[in-house]
Design an enzyme around this catalytic site. Structure first.
Site, mmCIF file in Angstrom:
data_model
loop_
_atom_site.group_PDB
_atom_site.id
_atom_site.type_symbol
_atom_site.label_atom_id
_atom_site.label_comp_id
_atom_site.label_asym_id
_atom_site.label_seq_id
_atom_site.Cartn_x
_atom_site.Cartn_y
_atom_site.Cartn_z
ATOM 1 N N GLU A 161 -1.978 -22.788 5.897
ATOM 2 C CA GLU A 161 -1.482 -23.248 7.209
ATOM 3 C C GLU A 161 -1.305 -22.074 8.178
ATOM 4 O OE1 GLU A 161 -0.426 -26.760 8.180
ATOM 5 O OE2 GLU A 161 -0.993 -25.498 9.865
ATOM 6 N N GLY B 57 3.283 -13.602 15.062
ATOM 7 C CA GLY B 57 4.619 -13.019 14.869
ATOM 8 C C GLY B 57 5.121 -13.245 13.457
ATOM 9 N N LYS C 8 -10.698 -18.931 13.595
ATOM 10 C CA LYS C 8 -9.828 -20.110 13.573
ATOM 11 C C LYS C 8 -10.631 -21.376 13.908
ATOM 12 C CE LYS C 8 -5.898 -17.187 14.786
ATOM 13 N NZ LYS C 8 -5.163 -16.542 15.880
ATOM 14 N N GLY D 77 3.499 -5.011 23.548
ATOM 15 C CA GLY D 77 3.276 -5.233 22.112
ATOM 16 C C GLY D 77 2.509 -6.512 21.802
ATOM 17 N N ARG E 162 0.838 -1.213 0.000
ATOM 18 C CA ARG E 162 0.000 0.000 0.000
ATOM 19 C C ARG E 162 0.862 1.248 0.000
ATOM 20 N NH1 ARG E 162 -4.252 -0.264 4.702
ATOM 21 N NH2 ARG E 162 -2.450 -1.277 5.597
ATOM 22 N N ARG E 163 1.996 1.194 0.725
ATOM 23 C CA ARG E 163 2.853 2.384 0.831
ATOM 24 C C ARG E 163 4.208 2.097 0.170
ATOM 25 N NH1 ARG E 163 1.900 2.986 7.091
ATOM 26 N NH2 ARG E 163 1.565 0.784 6.708
ATOM 27 N N ASP F 217 -11.131 -13.324 16.613
ATOM 28 C CA ASP F 217 -9.972 -13.976 15.983
ATOM 29 C C ASP F 217 -10.020 -15.492 16.222
ATOM 30 O OD1 ASP F 217 -6.951 -13.686 15.008
ATOM 31 O OD2 ASP F 217 -6.923 -14.918 16.817
ATOM 32 N N GLY G 253 -0.445 -19.608 13.740
ATOM 33 C CA GLY G 253 0.891 -19.212 13.269
ATOM 34 C C GLY G 253 1.744 -20.360 12.775
ATOM 35 N N ILE H 163 2.400 -23.239 14.053
ATOM 36 C CA ILE H 163 2.098 -24.621 14.455
ATOM 37 C C ILE H 163 1.514 -25.398 13.280
ATOM 38 C CG2 ILE H 163 0.854 -26.101 16.086
ATOM 39 C CD1 ILE H 163 0.559 -23.668 17.916
HETATM 40 N N1 HSE Z 1 -3.821 -11.666 17.195
HETATM 41 C C1 HSE Z 1 -3.569 -13.056 17.139
HETATM 42 C C2 HSE Z 1 -3.111 -13.561 18.487
HETATM 43 C C3 HSE Z 1 -2.507 -13.445 16.161
HETATM 44 O O1 HSE Z 1 -3.008 -12.804 19.446
HETATM 45 O O2 HSE Z 1 -2.882 -14.757 18.606
HETATM 46 C C4 HSE Z 1 -2.981 -13.559 14.767
HETATM 47 O O3 HSE Z 1 -4.043 -14.428 14.615
#
Ligand code: HSE
Length: 429
Positions: free
Chosen positions: A130, A305, A206, A188, A47-48, A202, A135, A137
């Site tokens: 996947e 991550g 999943k 963070g 985008r940037r 989220d 992430g 796993i």
């Molecule tokens: N925000 C998600 C988490 C990571 O804290 O596990 C991406 O799905």
């Protein structure tokens, strides 16, 4: 070995995309050997465009993602931009123009997985994702391929690292929700707007993906019951400890006992400290799978991550490139079982209910009668209190969510019940 490189278009070059590009460069020789052909980064849509992207030739960078996926010479499109649009249109356009797709987009797969799989199949291409769940796993491929001959009965997991960090902090320090969230934000782990994580959106996306694959049934985000974890208190953790439990935000996908339907849900729950999921600390993820033949399996690792997620993306990239060289495609959607997805009211589990009641003769009998009238059997009752007020903690045997909801409604109508302090499901026993 063939020498014509496989061309990869990268859509998105943020935390994950930049790691994908970096690993493609630094591991180029190994990837070539493992795939049987070189892979070449042919374009990167961002985008940037003005941001400096170390290791990526400036001439590869474009803001025109549509033109990139329409080029016609792209073998694999890697989509790591997230969100529904423009990702959905870009992925379908990629199939139409001859590319296979690797995506990390849980929201899109949970909402439109069936249509995307259909588009991939129509064009004879692969759709791998996947990285969309937990992430790094390995989970989608084990469920889809390694366990393809088994019958999965339950998938129960911690699939959100932010909320696991917060709950773990509350458990280990006695902190309240807000204090633990503030720490997660400062470190963070939590985003400035943590809604998607703490309200369970989220994890629900999943859960939909995992349930669909595990039960060979289409399960969409809307089918997943969802409760966030913002109401979990330090008092809940104290109660959990008294029962030898901790509290986790769980995604639970289950086949009904008669095998005729499935459920998928996300909510905080007490689990015994002896359960393997109880020892998942910090921002880690883990998924516990129960199946007929394999028994119990646990998958554990970093669920978010840049590097961990890129690891999963790269694994898919290698698989898709191998398929492409072999002139084949990997497994597509498997939804042949088409089991109905039952509502939350049909879920059967145990409950921990904390009530504030008047401490006078007959109250315990009144409360017990309400449970009995709704067919909910009590396992244990614990009372503490003084000065005419008491706290009553009731733990039930297994009961349906509908029966429990009816019980709680009736309890609220009792004059002697001042309030329902908390209701928490008890899982994993
Ligand atoms: N925000 C998600 C988490 C990571 O804290 O596990 C991406 O799905």
């Amino acid at each position: 070995m063939r020498t014509r490189p496989l061309k990869v278009a990268l859509l998105g070059c943020g935390v994950v995309g930049s790691e994908v590009a970096r690993i493609m460069t630094t591991h180029a020789d190994d990837l070539t050997a493992r795939i049987g052909a070189p892979v070449e980064l042919a374009g990167v849509a961002v985008r940037r465009p003005d941001r400096v992207r170390e290791g990526i030739a400036p001439e590869l960078v474009t803001t025109d993602a549509t033109a990139l996926v329409k080029r016609g010479d792209i073998d694999v499109v890697v989509e790591v931009i997230g969100g529904i649009e423009p990702a959905r249109t870009l992925i379908t356009t990629a199939f139409e123009h001859g590319a296979s797709v690797v995506s990390a987009n849980k929201a899109l797969l949970a909402q439109d997985g069936a249509a995307l799989h259909a588009a991939a199949e129509e064009h004879g291409k692969d759709l791998y994702y996947e990285a969309a769940v937990a992430g790094a796993i390995p989970l989608i491929r084990p469920l889809r391929e390694s366990l393809a001959g088994d019958k999965i009965n339950r998938v129960m997991g911690i699939v959100n690292g932010t909320t696991n960090f917060i709950l773990d902090k509350m458990d280990s320090t006695g902190a309240g929700y807000q204090e633990a969230l503030d720490e997660a934000t400062a470190l963070g782990y939590a985003e400035a707007d943590p809604t998607a994580d703490v309200e369970g959106f989220d994890a629900a996306a999943k859960a939909a993906i995992l349930a669909g694959i595990a039960f060979h049934t289409r399960v969409r985000l809307d089918d997943v019951y969802r409760e966030g974890m913002t109401e979990v208190t330090a008092a809940d953790f104290a109660s959990a400890k008294e029962m030898g439990c901790t509290i986790k935000l769980l995604a639970i996908c289950e086949r009904a006992e008669d095998g005729a339907s499935v459920t998928a849900r996300v909510h905080p729950a007490m689990i015994p400290l002896s359960h393997p999921l109880a020892s998942v600390r910090g921002a880690y993820n883990a998924v516990f799978v129960e199946s007929d033949a394999a028994g119990q399996l646990m998958f554990y690792g970093p669920g978010a991550g840049g590097s961990p997620t890129a690891s999963a993306v790269l694994g898919d990239l290698v698989a898709v490139c191998r398929n492409r060289i072999g002139g084949a495609t990997g497994p597509g959607e498997s939804a042949y079982a088409a089991l109905p997805v039952s509502p939350m009211g049909d879920v059967v589990t145990r409950y921990h209910i904390s009530l504030d009641v008047a401490d006078k003769p007959g109250v315990l009998a009144q409360v017990a009668t309400v449970f009995a009238e709704h067919g909910v059997s009590i396992d244990t009752v614990r009372q503490s209190g003084k000065d005419g007020e008491a706290s009553l903690v009731v733990v039930t045997h297994r009961a349906s969510d509908a029966a429990l909801t009816g019980t709680v409604e009736a309890l609220r109508n009792l004059d002697t019940v001042r309030g329902v302090a908390s209701i928490m499901r008890v899982e994993g026993e």
